[in-house]
Design an enzyme around this catalytic site. Sequence first.
Site, mmCIF file in Angstrom:
data_model
loop_
_atom_site.group_PDB
_atom_site.id
_atom_site.type_symbol
_atom_site.label_atom_id
_atom_site.label_comp_id
_atom_site.label_asym_id
_atom_site.label_seq_id
_atom_site.Cartn_x
_atom_site.Cartn_y
_atom_site.Cartn_z
ATOM 1 N N GLU A 110 17.925 6.853 68.907
ATOM 2 C CA GLU A 110 17.944 6.011 67.714
ATOM 3 C C GLU A 110 18.750 4.731 67.898
ATOM 4 O O GLU A 110 18.499 3.733 67.232
ATOM 5 C CB GLU A 110 18.490 6.807 66.514
ATOM 6 C CG GLU A 110 20.019 6.837 66.372
ATOM 7 C CD GLU A 110 20.735 7.543 67.513
ATOM 8 O OE1 GLU A 110 20.075 8.293 68.261
ATOM 9 O OE2 GLU A 110 21.951 7.339 67.689
ATOM 10 N N ASP A 168 29.554 7.806 67.141
ATOM 11 C CA ASP A 168 28.377 7.061 67.577
ATOM 12 C C ASP A 168 28.312 5.649 66.971
ATOM 13 O O ASP A 168 27.348 4.913 67.175
ATOM 14 C CB ASP A 168 27.112 7.860 67.234
ATOM 15 C CG ASP A 168 26.003 7.650 68.247
ATOM 16 O OD1 ASP A 168 26.290 7.187 69.364
ATOM 17 O OD2 ASP A 168 24.836 7.941 67.903
ATOM 18 N N LYS A 194 26.110 -0.964 67.785
ATOM 19 C CA LYS A 194 25.453 0.240 67.265
ATOM 20 C C LYS A 194 26.415 0.929 66.315
ATOM 21 O O LYS A 194 27.513 1.298 66.701
ATOM 22 C CB LYS A 194 25.078 1.170 68.423
ATOM 23 C CG LYS A 194 24.649 2.582 67.985
ATOM 24 C CD LYS A 194 24.220 3.460 69.172
ATOM 25 C CE LYS A 194 23.926 4.891 68.738
ATOM 26 N NZ LYS A 194 23.503 5.767 69.858
ATOM 27 N N LYS A 225 19.953 17.653 67.759
ATOM 28 C CA LYS A 225 20.852 17.999 68.865
ATOM 29 C C LYS A 225 21.317 19.447 68.730
ATOM 30 O O LYS A 225 21.373 19.973 67.617
ATOM 31 C CB LYS A 225 22.106 17.103 68.816
ATOM 32 C CG LYS A 225 21.883 15.651 69.205
ATOM 33 C CD LYS A 225 23.203 14.879 69.121
ATOM 34 C CE LYS A 225 23.005 13.402 69.442
ATOM 35 N NZ LYS A 225 22.620 13.129 70.824
ATOM 36 N N ASP A 250 25.267 10.979 64.326
ATOM 37 C CA ASP A 250 23.999 11.160 65.032
ATOM 38 C C ASP A 250 23.702 12.638 65.198
ATOM 39 O O ASP A 250 24.230 13.295 66.090
ATOM 40 C CB ASP A 250 24.082 10.464 66.408
ATOM 41 C CG ASP A 250 22.766 10.569 67.171
ATOM 42 O OD1 ASP A 250 21.747 10.984 66.571
ATOM 43 O OD2 ASP A 250 22.761 10.215 68.374
ATOM 44 N N ARG A 300 18.898 2.572 70.331
ATOM 45 C CA ARG A 300 18.118 1.426 70.815
ATOM 46 C C ARG A 300 17.222 0.873 69.711
ATOM 47 O O ARG A 300 16.871 -0.301 69.723
ATOM 48 C CB ARG A 300 17.307 1.843 72.051
ATOM 49 C CG ARG A 300 16.290 2.910 71.802
ATOM 50 C CD ARG A 300 15.839 3.625 73.075
ATOM 51 N NE ARG A 300 16.846 4.576 73.556
ATOM 52 C CZ ARG A 300 16.716 5.299 74.665
ATOM 53 N NH1 ARG A 300 15.644 5.174 75.424
ATOM 54 N NH2 ARG A 300 17.659 6.152 75.038
ATOM 55 N N ASP A 309 16.094 11.164 68.653
ATOM 56 C CA ASP A 309 17.501 11.087 69.063
ATOM 57 C C ASP A 309 17.790 9.816 69.864
ATOM 58 O O ASP A 309 18.944 9.482 70.126
ATOM 59 C CB ASP A 309 17.855 12.339 69.883
ATOM 60 C CG ASP A 309 19.354 12.566 69.980
ATOM 61 O OD1 ASP A 309 20.099 11.858 69.282
ATOM 62 O OD2 ASP A 309 19.763 13.444 70.761
#
Length: 501
Positions: free
Chosen positions: A350, A289, A266, A278, A271, A352, A348
Amino acid sequence: METKLVVGNLAEIESECLVVFALDHGDKQKSNAKFALKHAGAEKAAAELMSTGEVTGKLAEAIMLHRPEGLKAKRLLIVGGGKGDKFGHTELRKAAGAALRFLKPKMIKSCAFALPDLSSGAEDAVRAIVEGSFIANFDPDTYRSDRKDLQMKDVTVAAPEGSDKNKLQQSLEQGRIIGESQNFTRELVNEPSNHLTPTMFADRTRKMCESVGLKCEIYGPDKIKEMKMGAFWSVAQGSDEEPRLIVMKYEPQDAPEKPVVGLIGKGITFDTGGISIKPADGMEKMKYDMAGGAAMVGAMRAIGLLKPKVKVISIVCATENMPSGKAQKPGDVQIAMSGKSIEIINTDAEGRLVLADGLHYARTLGCTHLIDAATLTGACVVALGGVNAGIFANDEDIYQHFTKALKRSGEKFWRLPLDAEYFDLIRSNIADIMNTGGRWGGAITAAMFLKEFVEDTPWIHLDIAGTAWNDDNKGWMAKGPSGIAVRSLVEFVKTFERNGA
Ligand code: BES
Ligand code: MN
Ligand code: ZN
């Protein structure tokens, strides 16, 4: 940092500082710490100190003596390795790191480690000392204008007379490659998002690949759309920064056809959460991230240099997750590369989404075994804190295989379940699957989502959200990016070389 191996009499070693390890043997007598090797010279030099009971052997404890009598070294550093019956390469790695972090602020630029006795053998001990030294030599204060150069310049490992110098020299080299690769990952993770956009992430990866002789292909928005990576693109579409699909290939001539190990990371360079934005508090940390992707890049660097006879393909899906007029919205339905439809409940979730396409793509490239790493869920941090990373597996063999790798890497992972019942939580009314599963079991429902995209390929998922960033300094490691998973990924690949698929 230079590393060197010498074999011979410790008393004769000329060094700024000779480092010896002391262990806690737990008898309640005054002097309960003992050296982790038989060494008359050091024992004599430290006899008075040891008799006081000041040296406990507690892990990472460091006590320094100047002008040790009978030794050529200018100083003698006694470092705790913890309980005598628990002393293994994991403790040694930390103790060696603690020694370096004790010496660095004193502007001491070189030191020599007396190789301790380890039940797993001298090669393991050399590797642990070198890895621990490199890890400890990393400082995250890259952008401080008054940054002091505290780097250790030379580390010597001193093995006792009669040691197999060639073998130990090889272990030293391996430790250096792995330690430097872990630090390469940490440098990437440490970068703020304005200094590491997806484009810059890809460029730095390409440079690394060129320097170690790996194939590297980098794709932008057009190719991502052309390949119908609808899940990856749904995250990327909201950002003004272009996404990058990074593909690294290590395909040695002398490797068997199978396995082909797929390492998928990833790579969210920032993020914000997207439209499901967030809270501001702590959002700055979301520059890390991309730690899963960076772990893959570091692991590939090590693999390129160590040259195991195993085929490896690595895929990093790099993009920002931003809110904008072009961003995807909750309720949107996206079609992944595999053809599965996804109802977006929370933008959020994201990680996956980008991994869904990364994993599927790895299968189309012929990967027979998959492993992904991602700072995937806050729920994993709640479950395991900062001590263990989460591990999920859809196959017992690959899990056992990974456990073997962990024994060598010394990294901590804890397995979480993937029972079929959890899938009920991510069923959608409108599409095949939803991208979130509600409040409970959040790390598991995220993994269940990924599982839909690996089908029957043996696969491991590492949720490193709680372990990729250390909030506090440790005796052996500066706070900031940890480089978690790099060593285990490298050992995972090497285990295939040893044991086959
Ligand atoms: N990158 C985060 C996960 C994360 C959270 C990493 C905290 C490190 C610390 C991920 O993209 C995310 O936002 N996950 C959400 C999922 C939720 C919306 C289902 C989360 O964990 O809150
Ligand atoms: Mn997120
Ligand atoms: Zn994320």
